[in-house]
Motif scaffolding. Structure first.
Motif: not given
Length: 385
Positions: A35-49
């Motif tokens: 699911i494209a937007y969930i992969d995108m959301a997970r990537g955004l959280f990892l950048i915040l981390m």
């Protein structure tokens, strides 16, 4: 943390079909497609981390403009496990085969536990060697404590609540399936919210003058590596609840939904600054954390649907698809860069920028090398990365 779906080639894209009228519409998503937007959301959280770790390594003071105007800190701690719960709920909504969901989440839980234990041992040992504090390495008691998170632990401790949540998530799916009426659904929602607030409040409610209770501290306080285990598992359940009420049309945000999410964030921020301290954990770990998750999901959907942004930001969902590898790699790269820059006494803001950029794009390099070296890719797959 990682998606529960099978790994797919990095070039896989979320496609659309064209209706008879010529208007592009979403194609039915195969069950194994990411699911494209969930992969995108997970990537955004990892950048915040990665940003939070960069600030810590650079010793950014509270008076620095980065502290007020930089990327938000602390969102990824609960955000990633809430997104994990959101993903399980998405499976529950879209898949009929409950046995298949159970198999996936339990398999992934075992993989995360193995990665957690192995990476924790490796990171702690490397830290001891780098800092020349190797005496504990020759103590059997220290090794026993390390294996059971009693002596010391690394950031890998955050994987423990994620794995535990995945182990109990089939129970949440069963509770969801049992919601045959609105009354039952409202009761379940209220019960989950109360459970989340209670688990995050245990430390404050049990504080006394006789010291900290070891058992409570292990489960509800410092936990593993500074991450409270049971409260974070509860946050995963809260993410599951958000995923259940998140309907398919929300994958294309309208103005009213966007405004509602923004107003929830602003209103909760104001409320948090005015409520009594005893109620602060309830507001922070329910309404505030939900607003963080919804904001990241909203941003992920916007980026995914806006074609110009896809060109420049297409690396973000790649980080999300290989989140366990990103999680481990960014910390190693950032720590190495921070140690290498320490003798130069550079400004903290510059060290932060180097660490953040190195952590994000260094992790991306580790991922992209999988395309060129099949043996390297096989090794990473063998260790669940």
């Amino acid at each position: 943390m990682d998606s529960l779906t099978a790994q797919v080639p990095l070039t896989t894209l979320h496609t659309a079909s064209v209706s008879d009228s010529g208007v592009a519409v979403d194609a039915p998503r195969p069950k194994t497609e990411r699911i494209a937007y969930i992969d995108m959301a997970r990537g955004l959280f990892l950048i915040l981390m990665a940003s939070t770790h960069g600030m810590t390594l650079a010793d950014i003071p509270a008076t620095s403009p980065l502290a007020d105007w930089g990327l938000p800190r602390g969102w990824a701690t609960t955000g990633l496990i809430m997104l994990c719960g959101f993903m399980v709920a998405t499976f529950a909504r879209e898949m009929q085969e409950r046995a298949r969901i159970r198999h996936r989440v339990l398999r992934r839980a075992k993989q995360v536990l193995l990665v957690m234990f192995a990476s924790n041992v490796l990171m702690v040992v490397v830290k001891r060697v780098v800092t020349h504090e190797t005496d504990p390495l020759f103590s059997l008691d220290w090794w026993v404590g390390l294996l059971f998170f009693r002596s010391e632990s690394s950031i890998s401790g955050v994987l423990l609540p994620i794995a535990l949540f995945l182990l109990v998530s089939p129970l949440l799916v069963a509770l969801y399936d049992g919601c045959r009426s609105k009354v039952y659904g409202v009761t379940l929602t209220a019960g989950l919210l109360f459970f989340v607030a209670l688990t995050w409040s245990v430390q404050a409610l049990t504080a006394d003058g006789h010291g900290t209770h070891d058992a409570l501290s292990a489960m509800f306080g410092a936990g593993a590596g500074g991450f409270p285990v049971i409260p974070m598992v509860a946050s995963g359940a809260l993410g599951f609840l958000v995923g259940i009420v998140w309907q398919a049309p929300r994958e294309r945000l309208d103005g009213r939904t966007t405004l509602g999410i923004v107003m929830l964030f602003i209103g909760t921020s104001q409320l948090l600054s005015t409520v009594p301290m005893i109620l602060a954990p309830f507001v922070a770990r329910t309404l505030m954390d939900v607003s963080h998750l919804l904001l990241i999901l909203m941003l992920a959907i916007v980026i995914t649907q806006w074609e110009p942004s896809q060109r420049g930001l297409r690396f973000i969902p790649v980080l999300g698809r290989f989140s366990l590898l990103t999680f481990l790699a960014h910390r190693v790269v950032e720590q190495t860069l921070a140690l290498g820059l320490r003798p130069f006494h550079l400004p903290g803001e510059l060290v932060y920028a180097v660490c953040l950029g190195g952590g994000v794009f260094g992790s991306l390099a580790f991922i992209l090398l999988r395309r060129r070296f099949a043996g390297y890719d096989r090794v990473l797959r063998a260790v669940y990365l």
